[in-house]
Design a protein around this motif. Structure first.
Motif, PDB file in Angstrom:
ATOM      1  N   PHE A  42       0.906  -1.193  -0.148  1.00 25.23           N
ATOM      2  CA  PHE A  42       0.013  -0.039   0.032  1.00 25.23           C
ATOM      3  C   PHE A  42       0.813   1.101  -0.142  1.00 25.23           C
ATOM      4  O   PHE A  42       1.796   1.328   0.809  1.00 25.23           O
ATOM      5  N   GLU A  95     -10.215   1.636   2.838  1.00 22.78           N
ATOM      6  CA  GLU A  95     -10.208   0.770   4.159  1.00 22.78           C
ATOM      7  C   GLU A  95     -11.107  -0.387   3.984  1.00 22.78           C
ATOM      8  O   GLU A  95     -10.489  -1.447   4.203  1.00 22.78           O
ATOM      9  N   ARG A 106      -8.613  -2.736   1.954  1.00 25.19           N
ATOM     10  CA  ARG A 106      -7.443  -3.016   3.066  1.00 25.19           C
ATOM     11  C   ARG A 106      -7.929  -4.178   3.706  1.00 25.19           C
ATOM     12  O   ARG A 106      -7.237  -5.139   3.900  1.00 25.19           O
ATOM     13  N   GLN A 164      -5.627  -8.115   3.408  1.00 24.04           N
ATOM     14  CA  GLN A 164      -4.706  -8.343   3.836  1.00 24.04           C
ATOM     15  C   GLN A 164      -4.559  -9.621   4.458  1.00 24.04           C
ATOM     16  O   GLN A 164      -4.584 -10.081   5.874  1.00 24.04           O
ATOM     17  N   THR A 177       2.134  -7.865   4.308  1.00 21.12           N
ATOM     18  CA  THR A 177       1.540  -6.468   3.916  1.00 21.12           C
ATOM     19  C   THR A 177       2.714  -5.387   4.319  1.00 21.12           C
ATOM     20  O   THR A 177       3.313  -5.292   5.422  1.00 21.12           O
ATOM     21  N   ILE A 232       2.946  -0.899   4.251  1.00 19.81           N
ATOM     22  CA  ILE A 232       2.488   0.381   4.173  1.00 19.81           C
ATOM     23  C   ILE A 232       3.684   1.254   3.689  1.00 19.81           C
ATOM     24  O   ILE A 232       4.397   1.428   4.493  1.00 19.81           O
TER      25      ILE A 232
END
Length: 289
Positions: free
Chosen positions: A162, A226, A229, A233, A237, A239
């Motif tokens: 992400f 959101e 996500r 997940q 993962t 970010i």
């Protein structure tokens, strides 16, 4: 004592064997496939799943808002490791009914329905280049509906990246983006201009390059991320956050992906130690020989 009621004693050596060969991980993926897909014939479905399952290939999703660097990351990984990049252009190249429906959605500024996207991606990843080299799904899923539909079609990413940045940074990046129509390479007029004057002369603005357009895309992203996500997940993962407009996501994204246990990703491990420009320069030298 009834033999069927005896406690199951698993020899210690089996635990070592299972861990070495990732039996528990395979079992988890099989159960996940059955629960999500709920096939009418579980046995045939599992046989097909095991034929498709190949733990040696990379299965990646790169998700982020507009101008967050998704295409740059995917482009460089593809050049270094030959993992196949799957994006909107790639999915909509053929002329089928599914593709026509998807194009119609995009032309009317509507999200591609989840099951349509799932069918298109499943067809693409089943081709030999993806089966042999692995795949990166770039920019999808955009909604929770798409994410769940991909799972219904058996599309599970082992690694999800992400990308995040403040909206003002993304707007600045978007307005400065340019594309080389000959190679498809992405540049930025300020932060990553091309080295060759010939390439500079070829550069074109990206489609719909206006602040109004990118703000609308950012609003859509924030409304849906959101839900996406929470749905995807299920693998490793990462970010990647960046507060500057400079291209600072490529290296940490590579760093994360190249530390994963996929053989094809391991082949790119030296990549994050070099700048994107160094990698691109080396690629041009290799292909010109």
């Amino acid at each position: 004592m009834d033999e069927t009621k005896r406690p199951l004693r698993i020899p210690p050596e089996f635990t070592m064997y299972a861990e070495k060969n990732e039996i528990f991980s395979l079992y988890e993926r099989m159960i996940q496939e059955l629960i999500v897909g709920q096939p009418s014939d579980p046995l045939d479905h599992m046989i097909d799943f095991l034929h498709r399952e190949n733990d040696d290939i990379s299965q990646i999703m790169i998700i982020g808002p507009p101008a967050s660097g998704k295409a740059s990351i995917a482009q460089l990984i593809n050049k270094e490791s030959n993992i196949q990049k799957i994006d909107t252009d790639e999915l909509l190249t053929v002329d089928t009914e599914q593709v026509k429906r998807a194009r119609g959605c995009l032309e009317n500024d509507v999200d591609i329905p989840g099951d349509t996207l799932g069918a298109l991606v499943k067809e693409r990843v089943s081709k030999k280049d993806c089966a042999d080299n692995g795949w990166m799904l770039v920019g999808y899923p955009k909604t929770r509906d798409q994410a769940l539909a991909l799972q219904r079609h058996g599309i599970f990413a082992k690694h999800v990246v992400f990308l995040e940045s403040p909206d003002m940074v993304l707007i600045e990046r978007f307005m400065g983006k340019r594309v080389d129509p000959t190679t498809g390479d992405i540049y930025h007029l300020t932060f990553e201009p091309p080295e060759s004057p010939d390439v500079t002369r070829r550069l074109k603005p990206v489609e719909n390059q206006s602040e109004k357009f990118v703000r609308k895309r950012l609003l859509h992203y924030h409304r849906n991320i959101e839900g996406v996500r929470s749905a995807v997940q299920n693998g490793s993962t990462k970010i990647i956050k960046r507060g500057s407009a400079k291209n600072g996501r490529v290296r940490p994204s590579y760093h994360f992906l190249c530390q994963q246990p996929d053989p094809l990703l391991r082949s790119a491990r030296g990549l994050y130690c070099r700048s994107p420009r160094q990698v691109a320069r080396q690629h041009r030298q290799d292909t010109s020989r």
